[in-house]
Motif scaffolding. Sequence first.
Motif, PDB file in Angstrom:
ATOM      1  N   THR A 163      -8.862  -3.251  -1.489  1.00  0.00           N
ATOM      2  CA  THR A 163      -8.892  -4.703  -1.604  1.00  0.00           C
ATOM      3  C   THR A 163      -9.842  -5.108  -2.718  1.00  0.00           C
ATOM      4  N   GLY A 239      -5.211 -17.419   3.682  1.00  0.00           N
ATOM      5  CA  GLY A 239      -4.658 -16.702   2.527  1.00  0.00           C
ATOM      6  C   GLY A 239      -4.620 -17.537   1.266  1.00  0.00           C
ATOM      7  N   THR A 242      -7.121 -16.937  -1.622  1.00  0.00           N
ATOM      8  CA  THR A 242      -6.995 -15.843  -2.587  1.00  0.00           C
ATOM      9  C   THR A 242      -6.228 -16.257  -3.837  1.00  0.00           C
ATOM     10  N   VAL A 273      -8.942  -7.593   7.457  1.00  0.00           N
ATOM     11  CA  VAL A 273      -8.041  -7.755   6.323  1.00  0.00           C
ATOM     12  C   VAL A 273      -8.372  -6.751   5.218  1.00  0.00           C
ATOM     13  N   GLU A 274      -9.634  -6.653   4.883  1.00  0.00           N
ATOM     14  CA  GLU A 274     -10.015  -5.855   3.717  1.00  0.00           C
ATOM     15  C   GLU A 274      -9.938  -4.352   3.963  1.00  0.00           C
ATOM     16  N   CYS A 279      -0.804  -5.024   3.546  1.00  0.00           N
ATOM     17  CA  CYS A 279      -0.328  -6.256   4.166  1.00  0.00           C
ATOM     18  C   CYS A 279       1.191  -6.225   4.231  1.00  0.00           C
ATOM     19  N   TRP A 306      -2.197 -12.255   0.935  1.00  0.00           N
ATOM     20  CA  TRP A 306      -3.601 -11.986   0.610  1.00  0.00           C
ATOM     21  C   TRP A 306      -3.553 -11.273  -0.745  1.00  0.00           C
ATOM     22  N   LYS A 309      -5.115  -7.932  -1.855  1.00  0.00           N
ATOM     23  CA  LYS A 309      -4.743  -6.647  -1.270  1.00  0.00           C
ATOM     24  C   LYS A 309      -3.935  -5.832  -2.269  1.00  0.00           C
TER      25      LYS A 309
END
Length: 613
Positions: A163, A239, A242, A273-274, A279, A306, A309
């Motif tokens: 990420t 999201g 980003t 998430v990271e 994703c 995101w 990603k």
Amino acid sequence: MNASPDTPAPGSFAREYDLPRVPLPTLEESCARFLDWCAPLLTPEELAATQAETAAFQQPGGPGRALHAALARYDATEGVHSWLDTFWPRRYLGRRDRIALNANFFFLFQDASPAQSQTGRAAGLLAAALDYKQRLDRELLPPPTVRGRQQTMVQNRFLFSTTRIPGALQDTVRAPYSDAHPGPSAARHIVVFHRGGMYRMDVLGPDGVPHSLDDLEAALRAVLKAGAEAPSGPQYPVGHLTTMARAQWAAAREELLACDSADAANAAALEDVESALLCLCLEDATPADTKDACDRLLYGDGGNRWFDKALSLIVFPDGRAGINVEHCELDGTTILALTDALLETPAAELSRRSGARSQGLPALEPITFVLTDSLRAHVRTAAEEFAQYGADTATRALSFEDFGSGTAKALGVSPDAFVQAAYQLAHLRAKGHLGATYESIATRQYRHGRTEAMRVVTPEMCEFTAAMEDPDASADTRRAAFRAAAAAHVARAKECQAGRAPEQHLWELELIQGRRGTELGVSEQPALYRTPGWLTMRDDYLSTSSAPSVNIQYFGFGATSTCCIGVAYVLLPDRFNVYLSTPRTVAAEMDTFAARLGEALVELRTLLEGPQD
């Protein structure tokens, strides 16, 4: 090339040090090539001014000497893989504009046959990705070869659980195989997006064994059911943040962390998430046509992405699918290899090969953020501004079903040289002049190699387009001019593949001056970087790149300047697909370019097929 799980590991990464280093050109070589490359785009007066400053730059005691010496010392430093080791982070992570649409790229996959449901297609892609990760973790993927030459595998370390993290001055990358996260990623989950909602979904069991296809599809159906029960989705999808310019997103991310508390577990949400393997974006709307599918893959609904990603698989309700890729550590060639692995073998076979088994419904939990009024305002503004930014971008998806790489080869011409000549002729006829044209050339045969910047407009290309526009030029004259331009194009591409190109070398010298100029006695930016040659050569009118794979339909990216047309092309044996993008203010010129391109392909084919004297 694919190894079975029982095959002894060939060492996917161990062979990196067998590769030659990226050669560092001499200062004289790069200055000479720079003048040769920019000359066709300049007036005599502009060329003379550029020649004078280039001579001053490289003369004994000139600023270029000190900067190049510093770069040579860096290249010889222990632990440095390439003189480009600092160039690439600065080029990608140093950019401060938005990466959504501006930097990320996409592939539109070939449609599944037979057709699949949204959840079936998504589960199959996940199963294939898990098999690829397992083989990569076990180093069962041998380095690819191109024309017998081994290629670097380093970029594969950034496929999973990678990420981009926004920073105020420069971004960073969170990735496995690093000091902070040694070895392959140990994450067992992905993040699923639907209608702006985010879900943490385990795809590997506690023992690291993948869930079966049925398990994965059941969990994805649960996500769609949850979305159906909350049809409007979250009011403020995080999201969207980003899509912001990098410094703005960095500040918003700090706000997310600053409002963390027992009731606002934003740090844990970001961690989910990271650290996720990738994703998966389940789209709510079916694309109207192929161009619409491409547009949605390029930018789509920012709240259902995101963009930081590394990998975002995107699947539409009708089963069409593609991928959006964060570019800082990954180039198209690496993603093509992944895509081929995902699509060339049936998902059920890949799932079996990975050892997947039924383990019940995968763990599935919503990822929620607690937002302050300020953060809600950021989300709302980011959504509005990115929607407008997408609306301000004009795109076209072209398909030429009567031309392909096989056609060019049958005519005795390099397919890439053929289409690049067609681009130049179309651009001249659309805008009335030639312009700087960038083409990405892979250099993965070198240690940590990535790409080189090729400039397409050669003297021979200028002579070719002039001959095509000269009503008095004979067919023989035009053919000869075309073949000379094609030969010059191939020769320059080989120079770039061999690491003998000037632009990135001179650009890195400029960056060294910005970082260490005072220390090196070069306190001011050298005048070379303000010359007509430097500014004109780097002001793209066409930014081009190819992705040759039978497993994708289209490839695309955004334009690089206000006058630029992004030209992403998939040149297959029997067809030629092109995705164009440009600022909407110059959409009419792009539309004219598209029309002239179709005409140029037919005209050049007819010319080469005609009677030869």
